[in-house]
Design an enzyme around this catalytic site. Structure first.
Site, PDB file in Angstrom:
ATOM      1  N   LYS A  22       0.778  -1.201   0.019  1.00 58.43           N
ATOM      2  CA  LYS A  22       0.081   0.034  -0.160  1.00 58.43           C
ATOM      3  C   LYS A  22       0.787   1.256   0.069  1.00 58.43           C
ATOM      4  CE  LYS A  22      -1.734   1.628   4.035  1.00 58.43           C
ATOM      5  NZ  LYS A  22      -1.375   3.209   4.332  1.00 58.43           N
ATOM      6  N   ASN A  23       1.915   1.320   0.977  1.00 53.92           N
ATOM      7  CA  ASN A  23       2.478   2.431   1.058  1.00 53.92           C
ATOM      8  C   ASN A  23       3.728   2.801  -0.044  1.00 53.92           C
ATOM      9  OD1 ASN A  23       1.086   3.280   3.203  1.00 53.92           O
ATOM     10  ND2 ASN A  23       2.525   2.709   4.785  1.00 53.92           N
ATOM     11  N   ARG A  93      -4.678  10.993   4.088  1.00 54.17           N
ATOM     12  CA  ARG A  93      -3.577  11.902   4.346  1.00 54.17           C
ATOM     13  C   ARG A  93      -2.753  11.780   3.080  1.00 54.17           C
ATOM     14  NH1 ARG A  93       0.008  14.497   7.574  1.00 54.17           N
ATOM     15  NH2 ARG A  93       2.070  13.908   7.385  1.00 54.17           N
ATOM     16  N   CYS A 117      -5.356  13.001  12.322  1.00 53.80           N
ATOM     17  CA  CYS A 117      -5.967  11.734  12.218  1.00 53.80           C
ATOM     18  C   CYS A 117      -6.033  10.954  13.707  1.00 53.80           C
ATOM     19  CB  CYS A 117      -5.422  10.600  11.015  1.00 53.80           C
ATOM     20  SG  CYS A 117      -3.722   9.995  11.600  1.00 53.80           S
ATOM     21  N   ARG A 122      -0.222  15.048  12.681  1.00 55.00           N
ATOM     22  CA  ARG A 122       0.275  14.698  11.253  1.00 55.00           C
ATOM     23  C   ARG A 122       0.549  15.893  10.705  1.00 55.00           C
ATOM     24  NH1 ARG A 122      -1.365   9.347   9.985  1.00 55.00           N
ATOM     25  NH2 ARG A 122       0.478   9.467   8.570  1.00 55.00           N
ATOM     26  N   ASP A 307       4.384   0.912  12.296  1.00 58.14           N
ATOM     27  CA  ASP A 307       3.025   0.371  11.714  1.00 58.14           C
ATOM     28  C   ASP A 307       2.689  -0.894  12.309  1.00 58.14           C
ATOM     29  OD1 ASP A 307       3.090   2.061   8.394  1.00 58.14           O
ATOM     30  OD2 ASP A 307       2.755   2.661  10.412  1.00 58.14           O
ATOM     31  N   ILE A 329       7.357   7.378  17.220  1.00 59.90           N
ATOM     32  CA  ILE A 329       7.282   8.067  15.872  1.00 59.90           C
ATOM     33  C   ILE A 329       6.064   8.889  16.039  1.00 59.90           C
ATOM     34  CG2 ILE A 329       6.699   7.993  13.424  1.00 59.90           C
ATOM     35  CD1 ILE A 329       9.407   6.870  14.209  1.00 59.90           C
ATOM     36  N   ARG A 399      -8.588  -0.168   4.504  1.00 57.67           N
ATOM     37  CA  ARG A 399      -7.611   0.794   3.952  1.00 57.67           C
ATOM     38  C   ARG A 399      -6.359   0.099   3.890  1.00 57.67           C
ATOM     39  NH1 ARG A 399      -6.887   6.064   7.192  1.00 57.67           N
ATOM     40  NH2 ARG A 399      -5.609   6.281   5.179  1.00 57.67           N
TER      41      ARG A 399
HETATM   42  C1  EPZ Z   1       4.158   7.355   6.467  1.00 58.59           C
HETATM   43  O1  EPZ Z   1       3.311   8.232   6.925  1.00 58.59           O
HETATM   44  C2  EPZ Z   1       3.297   6.065   6.268  1.00 58.59           C
HETATM   45  N1  EPZ Z   1       2.219   6.245   5.321  1.00 58.59           N
HETATM   46  C3  EPZ Z   1       2.530   5.697   7.558  1.00 58.59           C
HETATM   47  O2  EPZ Z   1       2.020   4.447   7.450  1.00 58.59           O
HETATM   48  C4  EPZ Z   1       3.736   5.361   8.544  1.00 58.59           C
HETATM   49  O3  EPZ Z   1       3.200   5.300   9.878  1.00 58.59           O
HETATM   50  C5  EPZ Z   1       4.744   6.596   8.482  1.00 58.59           C
HETATM   51  O4  EPZ Z   1       5.162   6.929   7.358  1.00 58.59           O
HETATM   52  C6  EPZ Z   1       5.838   6.447   9.495  1.00 58.59           C
HETATM   53  O5  EPZ Z   1       6.598   5.163   9.101  1.00 58.59           O
HETATM   54  C7  EPZ Z   1       2.456   6.163   3.985  1.00 58.59           C
HETATM   55  O6  EPZ Z   1       3.630   6.061   3.511  1.00 58.59           O
HETATM   56  C8  EPZ Z   1       1.190   6.511   3.008  1.00 58.59           C
HETATM   57  P1  EPZ Z   1       6.024  10.642   8.592  1.00 58.59           P
HETATM   58  P2  EPZ Z   1       3.918  10.013   6.664  1.00 58.59           P
HETATM   59  O7  EPZ Z   1       5.896  11.991   7.717  1.00 58.59           O
HETATM   60  O8  EPZ Z   1       4.686   9.874   5.770  1.00 58.59           O
HETATM   61  C9  EPZ Z   1       6.119  13.811  11.789  1.00 58.59           C
HETATM   62  C10 EPZ Z   1      -0.227   2.977   7.633  1.00 58.59           C
HETATM   63  O9  EPZ Z   1      -0.439   2.467   8.584  1.00 58.59           O
HETATM   64  N2  EPZ Z   1       6.143  14.933  10.620  1.00 58.59           N
HETATM   65  O10 EPZ Z   1       7.231   9.824   8.422  1.00 58.59           O
HETATM   66  O11 EPZ Z   1       2.676  10.670   7.017  1.00 58.59           O
HETATM   67  C11 EPZ Z   1       4.849  13.161  11.983  1.00 58.59           C
HETATM   68  O12 EPZ Z   1       4.078  13.938  12.993  1.00 58.59           O
HETATM   69  C12 EPZ Z   1       0.405   4.563   7.503  1.00 58.59           C
HETATM   70  O13 EPZ Z   1       0.153   2.459   6.394  1.00 58.59           O
HETATM   71  C13 EPZ Z   1       6.197  16.332  11.103  1.00 58.59           C
HETATM   72  O14 EPZ Z   1       6.569  16.756  12.182  1.00 58.59           O
HETATM   73  O15 EPZ Z   1       4.836   9.707   8.278  1.00 58.59           O
HETATM   74  C14 EPZ Z   1       5.367  12.023  12.812  1.00 58.59           C
HETATM   75  O16 EPZ Z   1       5.605  12.202  13.996  1.00 58.59           O
HETATM   76  C15 EPZ Z   1       0.159   5.079   8.996  1.00 58.59           C
HETATM   77  N3  EPZ Z   1       6.267  17.156   9.943  1.00 58.59           N
HETATM   78  C16 EPZ Z   1       6.452  11.818  12.185  1.00 58.59           C
HETATM   79  O17 EPZ Z   1       7.251  12.841  11.491  1.00 58.59           O
HETATM   80  C17 EPZ Z   1       6.148  16.718   8.650  1.00 58.59           C
HETATM   81  O18 EPZ Z   1       5.979  17.509   7.760  1.00 58.59           O
HETATM   82  C18 EPZ Z   1       6.880  10.922  10.908  1.00 58.59           C
HETATM   83  O19 EPZ Z   1       5.672  11.112  10.013  1.00 58.59           O
HETATM   84  C19 EPZ Z   1       5.870  15.465   8.438  1.00 58.59           C
HETATM   85  C20 EPZ Z   1       6.053  14.520   9.496  1.00 58.59           C
END
Ligand code: EPZ
Length: 420
Positions: A22-23, A93, A117, A122, A307, A329, A399
């Protein structure tokens, strides 16, 4: 609303097929916006999130449909709007991944803020920082991010404060069409980023270092179409391995992703699983033994992925001993704790740490899914529990897990979906 009825206590035994990731599918679908030529992806899972991303691409004017069981064809030749609508972005998202490609190709984009969410606020500040580094002007108004650039984006050093997965992907896609060279520093290293980079390279991009924390991109003027086969879903694979361990079973998982699961596999061995690998399969066998309590601390890749945190928590609920699970995270990713407690788990949590005292037996109950990975954790709890468990709000599950009841039934689970 769909629910799942699970009668637990059966050890899972047999082969479980793994669907496409998916990702990886979501950024790769967004990347099709970078070219006017056709893009074809195979091994795409039929998931709610994939259908949402196809709807976003269609709303922009692209042709984007499944053409066969798991093949998707996208052609973004006739984009007629550069505004990604709130009603679609709010449901997923990852829709925010259209930001970088649209800006890079059309010099203008409006994308609804994705909003928070269940698992956290996020934020998207790093996504915006990356595009500003490439020369874009960014405005936030009425719940939309508007980004503009006169002429092409300009290659730059993009120094991320957080190794954000989709933030890295938005920056990577935007930089491929920038004028000059870009370097993403503190890039996320998840395998799905490497998969996106491989696709972009197949489209004509010049990228080096994907999968490390420094990615170099030499921008080009246009990209062409391509055909790609999606990598297997390492989180789905990890989920089923943990389910096999929690039910004291013996499962065989498609082996295409064991190299990306080293940390979770080490934890499963620590929990007493006998794991062997060959080219085709990951074999996990508990030999009918109860798992041992195992401390977990989530981390960015190649650590234990956030995850899989909820799934490991479910395993620890039936393990021998006490364990601590630390979530590093996301700030609110323990909503499955009270639901696991309804199954009889002895578990308490503060914001970042859950302490679990394993019990010999969980007991079926009515429980409710709160987010995607929490829902798979509750299924694992129901599979391990004695008696009947009803899981509500399984739309969360749909999802990210393709045909999960069929896959689990095939290895001995007593699980049915019903509408009530
Ligand atoms: C990706 O989300 C995945 N989704 C998530 O999987 C996964 O949990 C996450 O990476 C962490 O591995 C997809 O790939 C579609 P991040 P993403 O930006 O990119 C902070 C699932 O279950 N952050 O790496 O949205 C954020 O708040 C989903 O399949 C900022 O502060 O995650 C978090 O604490 C859930 N500012 C941390 O970074 C930003 O601009 C990591 O988030 C972006 C992120």
């Amino acid at each position: 609303m769909d629910k799942l009825r699970i009668r637990g206590g059966n050890p899972l035994r047999g082969h479980i097929p793994i669907s496409g990731a998916k990702n990886a599918s979501l950024p790769m679908l967004a990347a099709a916006l970078l070219t006017s030529e056709p893009v074809r992806l195979s091994n795409v899972p039929r998931l709610r999130d994939v259908h949402t991303m196809l709807a976003v691409l269609q709303a922009l004017g692209a042709e984007a449909t499944f053409c066969g069981a798991s093949d998707v064809a996208v052609c973004a030749q006739d984009i007629h709007t550069l505004k990604a609508p709130y009603d679609l972005v709010k449901t997923m998202r990852a829709s925010f991944l259209v930001l970088g490609p649209l800006l890079a190709r059309f010099q203008h984009v409006e994308v609804s803020l994705p909003g928070g969410c269940a698992i956290g606020t996020r934020p998207i500040d790093q996504h915006l920082k990356a595009l500003e580094a490439l020369g874009a002007s960014i405005e936030l108004n009425e719940g939309y991010v508007t980004a503009n650039i006169d002429g092409r984006l300009q290659g730059a050093v993009i120094d991320l404060d957080i190794a954000t997965v989709t933030g890295t992907q938005n920056a990577l896609m935007a930089a491929t069409l920038a004028d000059g060279e870009s370097t993403i520093v503190n890039a996320a290293r998840e395998p799905e980023i490497q998969a996106l980079a491989d696709m972009l390279i197949a489209m004509g991009a010049d990228i080096d270092g994907a999968g490390t924390d420094v990615i170099s991109i030499k921008g080009c003027e246009t990209l062409h179409g391509c055909t790609r086969h999606l990598m297997p879903d390492r989180i789905e694979a990890g989920t089923f391995l943990i389910a096999g361990a929690a039910t004291q079973g013996s499962v065989h998982i498609d082996g295409g992703c064991h190299e990306w699961l080293e940390a979770p596999l080490a934890k499963l061995r620590q929990a007493g699983a006998d794991i062997t690998l060959d080219d085709d399969m990951i074999h996990l066998d508990m030999h009918g033994r109860r798992p041992k309590a195992t401390d977990i601390r989530t981390a960015t890749y190649p650590g234990v992925p956030t995850d899989l945190q909820a799934q490991f928590l479910a395993l620890n609920c039936v393990a021998e001993g006490t364990s601590r699970v630390i979530e590093t995270i996301f700030e609110n990713r323990f909503m499955h704790v009270p639901e696991l407690a309804r199954l009889g788990a002895d578990i308490e949590s503060d914001g970042t740490t859950a302490t679990v005292r394993g019990v010999k037996q969980l007991h079926g109950a009515n429980i409710m899914a709160t987010d995607l990975r929490a829902s798979s954790c509750l299924v694992i709890g129901g599979l391990a529990a004695r008696g009947e468990t009803i899981v509500d709000r399984v739309y969360h599950l749909d999802r990210g897990y393709e045909r999960i009841e069929a896959k689990l039934t095939a290895v001995g689970a007593d699980i049915q979906r019903f509408n009530a």
